[in-house]
Scaffold this motif. Sequence first.
Motif, PDB file in Angstrom:
ATOM      1  N   ASP A  29       0.810  -1.218   0.000  1.00  0.00           N
ATOM      2  CA  ASP A  29       0.000   0.000   0.000  1.00  0.00           C
ATOM      3  C   ASP A  29       0.842   1.266   0.000  1.00  0.00           C
ATOM      4  O   ASP A  29       0.306   2.358  -0.213  1.00  0.00           O
ATOM      5  N   VAL A  30       2.127   1.140   0.277  1.00  0.00           N
ATOM      6  CA  VAL A  30       3.066   2.257   0.139  1.00  0.00           C
ATOM      7  C   VAL A  30       4.290   1.717  -0.588  1.00  0.00           C
ATOM      8  O   VAL A  30       4.870   0.715  -0.169  1.00  0.00           O
ATOM      9  N   VAL A  31       4.640   2.352  -1.712  1.00  0.00           N
ATOM     10  CA  VAL A  31       5.832   1.930  -2.453  1.00  0.00           C
ATOM     11  C   VAL A  31       6.680   3.144  -2.777  1.00  0.00           C
ATOM     12  O   VAL A  31       6.170   4.263  -2.901  1.00  0.00           O
ATOM     13  N   ALA A  32       7.978   2.932  -2.887  1.00  0.00           N
ATOM     14  CA  ALA A  32       8.923   3.994  -3.232  1.00  0.00           C
ATOM     15  C   ALA A  32       9.241   3.913  -4.714  1.00  0.00           C
ATOM     16  O   ALA A  32       9.542   2.831  -5.239  1.00  0.00           O
ATOM     17  N   LEU A  33       9.169   5.059  -5.385  1.00  0.00           N
ATOM     18  CA  LEU A  33       9.391   5.126  -6.823  1.00  0.00           C
ATOM     19  C   LEU A  33      10.501   6.118  -7.133  1.00  0.00           C
ATOM     20  O   LEU A  33      10.644   7.133  -6.443  1.00  0.00           O
ATOM     21  N   GLU A  34      11.251   5.838  -8.176  1.00  0.00           N
ATOM     22  CA  GLU A  34      12.335   6.720  -8.595  1.00  0.00           C
ATOM     23  C   GLU A  34      12.106   7.162 -10.034  1.00  0.00           C
ATOM     24  O   GLU A  34      11.917   6.326 -10.920  1.00  0.00           O
ATOM     25  N   PHE A  35      12.106   8.467 -10.244  1.00  0.00           N
ATOM     26  CA  PHE A  35      11.978   9.041 -11.575  1.00  0.00           C
ATOM     27  C   PHE A  35      13.201   9.912 -11.836  1.00  0.00           C
ATOM     28  O   PHE A  35      13.865  10.348 -10.886  1.00  0.00           O
ATOM     29  N   PRO A  36      13.523  10.181 -13.083  1.00  0.00           N
ATOM     30  CA  PRO A  36      14.669  11.056 -13.358  1.00  0.00           C
ATOM     31  C   PRO A  36      14.513  12.400 -12.648  1.00  0.00           C
ATOM     32  O   PRO A  36      13.554  13.135 -12.879  1.00  0.00           O
ATOM     33  N   GLY A  37      15.414  12.687 -11.750  1.00  0.00           N
ATOM     34  CA  GLY A  37      15.418  13.963 -11.062  1.00  0.00           C
ATOM     35  C   GLY A  37      14.560  14.041  -9.817  1.00  0.00           C
ATOM     36  O   GLY A  37      14.583  15.066  -9.121  1.00  0.00           O
ATOM     37  N   ARG A  38      13.793  12.998  -9.479  1.00  0.00           N
ATOM     38  CA  ARG A  38      12.976  13.064  -8.268  1.00  0.00           C
ATOM     39  C   ARG A  38      12.550  11.683  -7.805  1.00  0.00           C
ATOM     40  O   ARG A  38      12.509  10.725  -8.579  1.00  0.00           O
ATOM     41  N   SER A  39      12.240  11.628  -6.525  1.00  0.00           N
ATOM     42  CA  SER A  39      11.708  10.411  -5.908  1.00  0.00           C
ATOM     43  C   SER A  39      10.261  10.663  -5.515  1.00  0.00           C
ATOM     44  O   SER A  39       9.842  11.808  -5.319  1.00  0.00           O
ATOM     45  N   MET A  40       9.492   9.589  -5.376  1.00  0.00           N
ATOM     46  CA  MET A  40       8.086   9.720  -5.026  1.00  0.00           C
ATOM     47  C   MET A  40       7.628   8.460  -4.311  1.00  0.00           C
ATOM     48  O   MET A  40       8.194   7.368  -4.487  1.00  0.00           O
ATOM     49  N   TYR A  41       6.604   8.614  -3.495  1.00  0.00           N
ATOM     50  CA  TYR A  41       5.974   7.478  -2.820  1.00  0.00           C
ATOM     51  C   TYR A  41       4.521   7.395  -3.295  1.00  0.00           C
ATOM     52  O   TYR A  41       3.824   8.418  -3.348  1.00  0.00           O
ATOM     53  N   MET A  42       4.075   6.195  -3.615  1.00  0.00           N
ATOM     54  CA  MET A  42       2.692   5.995  -4.028  1.00  0.00           C
ATOM     55  C   MET A  42       1.941   5.288  -2.911  1.00  0.00           C
ATOM     56  O   MET A  42       2.396   4.258  -2.397  1.00  0.00           O
ATOM     57  N   VAL A  43       0.781   5.831  -2.524  1.00  0.00           N
ATOM     58  CA  VAL A  43      -0.025   5.308  -1.421  1.00  0.00           C
ATOM     59  C   VAL A  43      -1.365   4.851  -1.968  1.00  0.00           C
ATOM     60  O   VAL A  43      -2.064   5.622  -2.640  1.00  0.00           O
ATOM     61  N   THR A  44      -1.740   3.602  -1.677  1.00  0.00           N
ATOM     62  CA  THR A  44      -2.995   3.057  -2.203  1.00  0.00           C
ATOM     63  C   THR A  44      -3.846   2.417  -1.111  1.00  0.00           C
ATOM     64  O   THR A  44      -4.650   1.535  -1.391  1.00  0.00           O
ATOM     65  N   ASP A  45      -3.693   2.861   0.111  1.00  0.00           N
ATOM     66  CA  ASP A  45      -4.566   2.445   1.210  1.00  0.00           C
ATOM     67  C   ASP A  45      -5.519   3.600   1.508  1.00  0.00           C
ATOM     68  O   ASP A  45      -5.070   4.699   1.841  1.00  0.00           O
ATOM     69  N   LEU A  73       8.713   7.951   5.943  1.00  0.00           N
ATOM     70  CA  LEU A  73       8.852   8.889   4.834  1.00  0.00           C
ATOM     71  C   LEU A  73       9.527  10.143   5.370  1.00  0.00           C
ATOM     72  O   LEU A  73       9.125  10.671   6.414  1.00  0.00           O
ATOM     73  N   PRO A  74      10.546  10.645   4.689  1.00  0.00           N
ATOM     74  CA  PRO A  74      11.262  11.820   5.196  1.00  0.00           C
ATOM     75  C   PRO A  74      10.492  13.108   4.964  1.00  0.00           C
ATOM     76  O   PRO A  74       9.565  13.175   4.148  1.00  0.00           O
ATOM     77  N   ALA A  75      10.866  14.146   5.688  1.00  0.00           N
ATOM     78  CA  ALA A  75      10.313  15.476   5.407  1.00  0.00           C
ATOM     79  C   ALA A  75      10.618  15.833   3.959  1.00  0.00           C
ATOM     80  O   ALA A  75      11.713  15.575   3.456  1.00  0.00           O
ATOM     81  N   GLY A  76       9.649  16.416   3.287  1.00  0.00           N
ATOM     82  CA  GLY A  76       9.815  16.758   1.878  1.00  0.00           C
ATOM     83  C   GLY A  76       9.442  15.646   0.923  1.00  0.00           C
ATOM     84  O   GLY A  76       9.499  15.839  -0.301  1.00  0.00           O
ATOM     85  N   ALA A  77       9.025  14.491   1.440  1.00  0.00           N
ATOM     86  CA  ALA A  77       8.654  13.373   0.579  1.00  0.00           C
ATOM     87  C   ALA A  77       7.485  13.754  -0.321  1.00  0.00           C
ATOM     88  O   ALA A  77       6.508  14.346   0.129  1.00  0.00           O
ATOM     89  N   GLN A  78       7.599  13.425  -1.602  1.00  0.00           N
ATOM     90  CA  GLN A  78       6.521  13.636  -2.563  1.00  0.00           C
ATOM     91  C   GLN A  78       5.639  12.386  -2.564  1.00  0.00           C
ATOM     92  O   GLN A  78       6.124  11.281  -2.787  1.00  0.00           O
ATOM     93  N   VAL A  79       4.355  12.568  -2.307  1.00  0.00           N
ATOM     94  CA  VAL A  79       3.447  11.430  -2.132  1.00  0.00           C
ATOM     95  C   VAL A  79       2.314  11.530  -3.146  1.00  0.00           C
ATOM     96  O   VAL A  79       1.688  12.577  -3.296  1.00  0.00           O
ATOM     97  N   MET A  80       2.048  10.419  -3.820  1.00  0.00           N
ATOM     98  CA  MET A  80       0.988  10.361  -4.818  1.00  0.00           C
ATOM     99  C   MET A  80      -0.084   9.376  -4.372  1.00  0.00           C
ATOM    100  O   MET A  80       0.216   8.240  -3.987  1.00  0.00           O
ATOM    101  N   ALA A  81      -1.347   9.810  -4.400  1.00  0.00           N
ATOM    102  CA  ALA A  81      -2.490   8.953  -4.099  1.00  0.00           C
ATOM    103  C   ALA A  81      -3.306   8.833  -5.383  1.00  0.00           C
ATOM    104  O   ALA A  81      -4.047   9.765  -5.737  1.00  0.00           O
ATOM    105  N   PRO A  82      -3.183   7.735  -6.122  1.00  0.00           N
ATOM    106  CA  PRO A  82      -3.802   7.649  -7.450  1.00  0.00           C
ATOM    107  C   PRO A  82      -5.252   7.174  -7.413  1.00  0.00           C
ATOM    108  O   PRO A  82      -5.544   6.017  -7.104  1.00  0.00           O
ATOM    109  N   GLN A  83      -6.165   8.080  -7.742  1.00  0.00           N
ATOM    110  CA  GLN A  83      -7.567   7.686  -7.872  1.00  0.00           C
ATOM    111  C   GLN A  83      -7.720   6.539  -8.854  1.00  0.00           C
ATOM    112  O   GLN A  83      -8.548   5.641  -8.660  1.00  0.00           O
ATOM    113  N   TRP A  84      -6.940   6.565  -9.920  1.00  0.00           N
ATOM    114  CA  TRP A  84      -7.033   5.525 -10.948  1.00  0.00           C
ATOM    115  C   TRP A  84      -6.897   4.131 -10.334  1.00  0.00           C
ATOM    116  O   TRP A  84      -7.633   3.212 -10.709  1.00  0.00           O
ATOM    117  N   VAL A  85      -6.001   3.975  -9.398  1.00  0.00           N
ATOM    118  CA  VAL A  85      -5.768   2.660  -8.791  1.00  0.00           C
ATOM    119  C   VAL A  85      -6.850   2.339  -7.770  1.00  0.00           C
ATOM    120  O   VAL A  85      -7.431   1.236  -7.774  1.00  0.00           O
TER     121      VAL A  85
END
Length: 436
Positions: free
Chosen positions: A38-54, A332-344
């Motif tokens: 329900d929480v995964v860490a993702l890496e994109f060019p130039g930034r990191s992100m966490y996806m939350v699906t709970d 998750l550290p301070a400044g973490a970018q978090v995505m909650a995808p309605q699509w999922v």
Amino acid sequence: MSGAKRPPSPGGVPLMGHGLAFARDPWSAMREWATEDDVVALEFPGRSMYMVTDPHLIERMLVSDQAQFTLSRAQRQTFAGIEDDAVTATEGERWKRLRRALQPAFEWSGVRGYGDRMAERTAAHVADWEPGDRLDLWAEMRQLTLHILGDTLLGVDLTGDEAVVHEAADALVAKTDFRRPGQLLPDWVPTPTQRRFDRAVGDLDDYISAVIADSGPGDATVVGVLLAAHERDEISMAEVQDNLAALLLAGHDSSAVTLTYAWYELSRHPETRERLVAEVEEVLDGDLPGADDFDDLERVQNVVRETLRLYPPAFATSREATEAVTLGGYALPAGAQVMAPQWVLHRDERFWDDPDTFDPTRWERDADRPEYAYFPFSGGPRHCIGMRFARLELVLALATMVDRVDLDVSVDEPLTFTPSLSLRPESDVFATVREV
């Protein structure tokens, strides 16, 4: 945070991380990543992100613990140069001040007064269609929803000026396309996409300035509400300008997307359309719908709900952690970018039976699911301010159309979407008008 660990990270590729899969097919990629946890860490060019699906963790982010999260860096960057001074791109006390200034224009007591005009504009639009006409459905719905917006919230006739708004919306979508080669370049680099965006923003600013010049602080429109707030020294003129830009762009685009997909599904499910027609005939008896009919149009509401479930116009909500937080046992550290995808969440079989199937009748049955398994208008204090307006518009426009026309929608399957800030169709969506 004691005992918290780092979230798992699905497999990526060297240098690109998860960016390549996301650019190719974000919809499939997000659903696949969600199978990890329900929480995964993702890496994109130039930034990191966490996806939350709970849903319960999303409720924490958007509502109960929303003070620990703020507008994400990604959202601020998305609207840079066009909505910098709007509620969509501001935070903290400034965002609260702008939200308060806009709120009077979107109270239900005022929004319901737009109902008659929404239906009248829709009826006039479809009256120009003749049996056998082949329509670009997405283009038609964009025209319709933009004119509804002008007739109601803005109090202006947009006839002849549609291209200014459409070009700005298209330029913004092109700029935020995940596949764009120059996506990671700063805005000052004069790429063709950036030059197009700058021109479109300039033209839109000129148009909005003209609308403001023809309006006054006493007008019963969003323009009038914002100008009244400006006259009270509550907001600046730049904030008036950018909030009107945000309203023009998102206010018509999201509704057009939803109506396009509603017709796509109704064409594929004629039995659902027949049930809709029967309800509309019973409730309206040949009259145009108004706000007083909203509650009685239950099947139409359910088609809208189901369309927003399968095709949420904003397919993901993003936030940024203001401090170190723990979500689902993960640190998750301070400044973490978090995505909650309605699509999922909207297609998660934990919460939905046969989740990929269009079934408006599911809304007629009681279901024990978490609130944030479904959040097409986001949630918490930053939920979409135009939510009530959009729901009324979608229900009344759809009820008006199904009572007057039938559309045979054709798409080169599978239906595909533009990987950008809104769930626009990338496939051509055509519709042939049939006798009713």
